[in-house]
Design an enzyme around this catalytic site. Structure first.
Site, PDB file in Angstrom:
ATOM      1  N   TRP A 143     -15.217 -71.483   8.039  1.00 42.60           N
ATOM      2  CA  TRP A 143     -15.999 -70.575   8.885  1.00 42.60           C
ATOM      3  C   TRP A 143     -15.593 -69.157   8.537  1.00 42.60           C
ATOM      4  O   TRP A 143     -14.404 -68.824   8.581  1.00 42.60           O
ATOM      5  CB  TRP A 143     -15.702 -70.884  10.356  1.00 42.60           C
ATOM      6  CG  TRP A 143     -16.403 -70.016  11.344  1.00 42.60           C
ATOM      7  CD1 TRP A 143     -17.740 -69.747  11.426  1.00 42.60           C
ATOM      8  CD2 TRP A 143     -15.794 -69.321  12.429  1.00 42.60           C
ATOM      9  NE1 TRP A 143     -18.008 -68.933  12.501  1.00 42.60           N
ATOM     10  CE2 TRP A 143     -16.833 -68.651  13.138  1.00 42.60           C
ATOM     11  CE3 TRP A 143     -14.487 -69.203  12.905  1.00 42.60           C
ATOM     12  CZ2 TRP A 143     -16.593 -67.870  14.258  1.00 42.60           C
ATOM     13  CZ3 TRP A 143     -14.243 -68.431  14.027  1.00 42.60           C
ATOM     14  CH2 TRP A 143     -15.297 -67.765  14.684  1.00 42.60           C
ATOM     15  N   ASP A 187      -8.194 -75.672  14.548  1.00 37.44           N
ATOM     16  CA  ASP A 187      -9.261 -74.994  15.273  1.00 37.44           C
ATOM     17  C   ASP A 187     -10.348 -76.016  15.586  1.00 37.44           C
ATOM     18  O   ASP A 187     -11.048 -76.482  14.686  1.00 37.44           O
ATOM     19  CB  ASP A 187      -9.833 -73.847  14.416  1.00 37.44           C
ATOM     20  CG  ASP A 187     -10.961 -73.122  15.135  1.00 37.44           C
ATOM     21  OD1 ASP A 187     -11.851 -72.578  14.440  1.00 37.44           O
ATOM     22  OD2 ASP A 187     -10.972 -73.107  16.372  1.00 37.44           O
ATOM     23  N   LYS A 241     -19.696 -74.622  22.644  1.00 38.99           N
ATOM     24  CA  LYS A 241     -20.694 -75.617  22.229  1.00 38.99           C
ATOM     25  C   LYS A 241     -20.727 -76.808  23.158  1.00 38.99           C
ATOM     26  O   LYS A 241     -21.800 -77.208  23.624  1.00 38.99           O
ATOM     27  CB  LYS A 241     -20.423 -76.104  20.791  1.00 38.99           C
ATOM     28  CG  LYS A 241     -20.697 -75.043  19.747  1.00 38.99           C
ATOM     29  CD  LYS A 241     -19.509 -74.111  19.583  1.00 38.99           C
ATOM     30  CE  LYS A 241     -19.774 -73.118  18.496  1.00 38.99           C
ATOM     31  NZ  LYS A 241     -18.714 -72.130  18.348  1.00 38.99           N
TER      32      LYS A 241
HETATM   33  C1  LIG Z   1     -14.845 -73.534  13.644  1.00 37.82           C
HETATM   34  C2  LIG Z   1     -15.188 -72.510  14.686  1.00 37.82           C
HETATM   35  N1  LIG Z   1     -14.181 -71.948  15.412  1.00 37.82           N
HETATM   36  C3  LIG Z   1     -14.424 -71.019  16.356  1.00 37.82           C
HETATM   37  C4  LIG Z   1     -15.711 -70.588  16.601  1.00 37.82           C
HETATM   38  C5  LIG Z   1     -15.909 -69.502  17.667  1.00 37.82           C
HETATM   39  O1  LIG Z   1     -16.298 -70.065  18.867  1.00 37.82           O
HETATM   40  P1  LIG Z   1     -16.458 -69.116  20.179  1.00 37.82           P
HETATM   41  O2  LIG Z   1     -15.929 -69.963  21.296  1.00 37.82           O
HETATM   42  O3  LIG Z   1     -17.912 -68.846  20.308  1.00 37.82           O
HETATM   43  O4  LIG Z   1     -15.671 -67.860  19.988  1.00 37.82           O
HETATM   44  C6  LIG Z   1     -16.794 -71.113  15.870  1.00 37.82           C
HETATM   45  C7  LIG Z   1     -18.160 -70.633  16.100  1.00 37.82           C
HETATM   46  N2  LIG Z   1     -19.048 -70.840  15.255  1.00 37.82           N
HETATM   47  C8  LIG Z   1     -20.451 -70.569  15.311  1.00 37.82           C
HETATM   48  C9  LIG Z   1     -20.859 -69.225  15.933  1.00 37.82           C
HETATM   49  C10 LIG Z   1     -20.205 -68.041  15.279  1.00 37.82           C
HETATM   50  O5  LIG Z   1     -20.249 -67.889  14.054  1.00 37.82           O
HETATM   51  O6  LIG Z   1     -19.624 -67.249  16.033  1.00 37.82           O
HETATM   52  C11 LIG Z   1     -21.062 -70.738  13.905  1.00 37.82           C
HETATM   53  O7  LIG Z   1     -20.319 -71.116  12.991  1.00 37.82           O
HETATM   54  O8  LIG Z   1     -22.278 -70.539  13.778  1.00 37.82           O
HETATM   55  C12 LIG Z   1     -16.522 -72.086  14.926  1.00 37.82           C
HETATM   56  O9  LIG Z   1     -17.509 -72.655  14.204  1.00 37.82           O
END
Ligand SMILES: Cc1[nH+]cc(COP(=O)(O)O)c(/C=N/[C@@H](CC(=O)O)C(=O)O)c1O
Length: 398
Positions: free
Chosen positions: A130, A211, A246
């Site tokens: 990511w 993560d 999610k």
């Molecule tokens: C692996 C991973 N870790 C952490 C996050 C961040 O989660 P948050 O709780 O919203 O801070 C995301 C978010 N991924 C999606 C959204 C983004 O890019 O922010 C994505 O990969 O599309 C991940 O895909």
């Protein structure tokens, strides 16, 4: 004054959201950002969340600061989900957990903590990973490298190369791992591979940082946490960042957690204090509304049970879309292998489309994928899947 400040090119994932919103194509489909949309193409509000909201609904209630570490019930909810409700490591009080501003906040707090207390540590992320993983750890002043992970030729993990690479790393180097639902590839390690990888982590005295942002979207809540619990069983120190964005569909409420597994209760107390200090100097304390929803859903047995079944329904709809897209594409593009759609796990599929093909999907069909060819399968539904399959078949002719 600011003439030296560089222009920001924009984020390859979040930038797509803006482009998509401005796209006037009536057939546009958002397969870019990792967000779960339901069969009607709508971002759902889970039933368990609605119940929790009704319990706390009081628009005139006071809005005090939360403690730096967040609500006890939010933190407990993270621990039970990650380690298992009756896990000995929890009974021994060896896990320091703070509620954070989403998974991103957890990664940032963890990166700042490591950067301060392990200043020689380098961070290694999977290739690919990511994109924000690299930005967050570099933003904490750490040098970030990549370890071999995805084999484009076979669509599997370069496991032998990964192990050989880990054996070259130094004590306290950080390896950033995806316990399930790898982003962006959807290609996960088997439990046997996790056993082997964690053995090398132990031998090399590396710091595993796991993560987990899609727990429940892979197999099930416990299987998806296999790597986390195996590391605990092996007595490894461990950082775990988790996100409820999610699996609670609470993206904008910014709810997550950072947990650090320590060898002793006394060390966990020390780490907990420094995690609080790290939070204080980044954002001071976490948001209260989302924390209260997490607290209620995670700690009310009936709501927790309802939540798990709602996550599995999301998981199963994604799996159904994978099967459907695979069969439609196989009929439209005979001779090309689409097995990846059903062997890959979680919200994402690494389609292998070239950047040019991805660009054509966007400009000619209004179908948005990340430029590295990642597709968010959760953006598919019965009314758009044939359109997407036809468009993919069209660009694959090139
Ligand atoms: C692996 C991973 N870790 C952490 C996050 C961040 O989660 P948050 O709780 O919203 O801070 C995301 C978010 N991924 C999606 C959204 C983004 O890019 O922010 C994505 O990969 O599309 C991940 O895909």
């Amino acid at each position: 004054m600011f003439e030296r400040v560089e222009f920001y090119a924009g984020d390859p994932i979040l930038g797509l959201m803006v482009e998509f919103a401005n796209d006037t194509n009536p057939n546009k489909v958002n397969l870019g950002v990792g967000v779960y949309y339901d069969e009607d193409g709508v971002l759902p509000v889970l039933e368990c969340v609605k119940t929790a909201e009704q319990r706390i609904a009081d628009p005139f209630a006071a809005r005090p600061y939360l403690p730096m570490e967040g609500l006890p019930g939010h933190r407990k909810g993270c621990q039970n989900l990650l380690f298992g409700k009756d896990a000995p490591v929890l009974q021994q009080n060896r896990v320091a957990t703070v509620a954070t501003i989403g998974g991103s906040g957890a990664l940032k707090v963890g990166a700042d903590f490591i950067s301060k207390w392990f200043p020689q540590a380098k961070c290694y992320v999977s290739d690919p990973t990511w994109g924000n993983h690299i930005a967050i750890f570099e933003g904490s002043g750490m040098e970030v490298g990549k370890y071999p992970y995805y084999d484009k030729a076979t669509g599997s993990v370069k496991f032998d190369e990964l192990i050989a690479f880990f054996k070259t790393l130094n004590k306290n180097d950080v390896v950033l791992l995806h316990p399930c639902c790898h982003n962006p590839t959807g290609v996960d390690l088997t439990q046997a591979q996790w056993d082997g990888l964690l053995q090398v982590v132990k031998e090399r005295e590396l710091i595993p940082f796991m993560d987990i942002a899609y727990q429940g979207f892979g197999e099930d809540m416990d299987s998806d946490a296999y790597a986390i619990r195996k590391a605990v069983d092996m007595g490894l120190p461990l950082f775990v960042s988790n996100s409820f964005s999610k699996n609670l569909s609470l993206y904008g409420e910014r709810v997550g957690g950072l947990s650090v597994v320590c060898p002793t209760e006394e060390e966990a107390d020390r780490v907990f204090g420094q995690l609080k200090f790290t939070v204080r100097r980044i954002y001071s304390s976490p948001p209260s509304h989302g924390g209260r929803v997490v607290d209620i859903v995670m700690n009310d047995d009936e709501l927790h049970e309802q939540w798990v079944s709602e996550v599995y329904a999301m998981r199963d709809r994604i799996k159904a879309m994978r099967l459907k897209l695979k069969s439609v594409l196989e009929s439209k593009v005979p001779g090309r292998n689409f097995d990846y759609l059903t062997t890959q796990n979680g919200m994402f599929s690494f389609t292998g489309l070239t950047p040019e093909q991805v660009e054509r999907l966007k400009t000619e069909f209004g179908i948005y994928m990340v430029s590295n060819s990642r597709m968010c399968v959760a953006g598919l539904n019965s009314s758009n899947i044939d359109y997407v399959a036809n468009a993919m078949a069209e660009v694959l002719k090139d």
